[in-house]
Design an enzyme around this catalytic site. Sequence first.
Site: not given
Ligand code: GLC
Length: 552
Positions: A206, A244
């Site tokens: 993440d 991500e």
């Molecule tokens: C990422 C997740 C999102 C979350 C953020 C903080 O972007 O996809 O849903 O709010 O991280 O953890």
Amino acid sequence: MTRSAAADLWWKNAVVYCLDVETYLDWDGDGIGDLRGVTERIDYLAGIGVSCLWLMPFYPSPNRDDGYDITDYYAVDPRLGTLGDFVVLLRTAKDRGMRVVIDLVINHTSDQHPWFKSARRSPRSPYRDYYVWRDEAPPTTPAADLVFPDAEDSIWTKDERSGQWYLHHFYRHQPDLNYANPAVRDEIQRIAGFWLELGVDGFRVDAVPFMVEDTDVGLDPHALFKDLRAFITRRRGDAVLLGEVNLPGKDLVRYFGDGPGDELQMLFGFPVMQATYLALVRKDARPLRAALEASPAAPRECQWARFLRNHDELTLDQLDDDERAEVFAAFGPDPGMQLFGRGLRRRLPPMLDGDQRRLRLAYSLLLSLPGTPVLYYGEEIGMGENLEIDGRMSVRTPMQWTDQRNGGFSPVPPSRLVRPAVDGRFGPMAVNVADQRGDQDSLLNWFERMIRRRRETAELGMGQLTLLDAGHDAVLAHRVDEGPVGIVLVHNLGDEPCLVTVELGETEGCELTDLLEVSGQPLGDGGRLELKLEAYGFRWFRLQPADLRSAP
Ligand code: GLC
């Protein structure tokens, strides 16, 4: 690539399905989805051809960011089940040949995590240095750096007790961990090691780029991820790290690392995803073509993860202001559909006004761009969003299994549901698994056939992309080559039928097979493929030496 090498790189040919345990199926009847519910549906998922499950966070959490705010990395949120239930899920998935990856949320913890509570109690706490602190008042955070501009106006919040400020790229209740501290890096390895030992096949990492920003210690982000990768390789060589990283192409690819898969092996292709929306809106393939041209090929031991929607807002932050305004106007004109000035809080089917031809065109693209497709639960049946629910939660509604109460997700009265279901045209009465199973032409059955075809067409996960000339702005023609086989794909993004001539290049001694059984297609002279495409029509072909054997 040999079969065995391809099997080691299993994630290059996976079909990934992301779900939130909380909203998938409520098995114990308390209004909240649970691990047992997911286990009950593993056969459904195996049946549509999913080969890898990605579970969104299921850890104990005060749930102020839907579980992306963790208080214990080694446990299961008791509302969702137990560690025992998790292991049963894992075992069941593996029995059906399915891998499981889980979210690794390590940019930050919840402010209720015992580390942060201790850190906050005293600057002398052993956990103080697990977080990032500053003594002086912070400078104003540029608007572009605010992830949640509706709720926060700075990425620093003052801790009244110590008078220092702590860093949080997301909400103030999500303090960032301090990666300059080796003890934090050790903790992360312990966490990853724990879940690997239980048997997970990898992690969706993440918020990657935020992990090393603003720490002012000159930490090399790539060294950090190389270390993590090396640790994971020592423990389990074939476990995958899927990052991500929503950055423009040139910054993005750096996270693949420099050696064969020595950093994050899979990255979500954010730039191509965003360009796909512009192309859909314009009914013109050129923005997508340009994005693919600009996007480097993933190294052999790495991969692009392809997606159209996920659990967050559909971010369009890499489009320019006019382009974004164009997509907003077509797909989310009502300000209530927009979020943070950069995205849309909608699912794809309502954006396309439920047009099945266009939806299937979009998903055919998703499945056939070189990379690994990642689906978000409910996409296989064409679920919509519920705009009555705040913010990003609009697309995190209960899975729609039947046309019964709560779409078969849970037996409780609707007022007790963890989250309201979708209402109206895209709600369970009209869109659900049970009805679609019985209908050969349903989106669900279409997905099942397309996923089977995608899995049989391993070249799409392994091969090299070439963009072909089809002589028509609305048409994207591409080819993906692996060894002696080329897969040829032609997509008409336009709303008019058209005749195109695709230049295939060298085709001497080759045979062309229609992979979607639309109709037979002779190969024209001189490597030319002449095709009639319907409005939003698409075709997949395999081009191979006549004497080669392959899937029927
Ligand atoms: C990422 C997740 C999102 C979350 C953020 C903080 O972007 O996809 O849903 O709010 O991280 O953890």
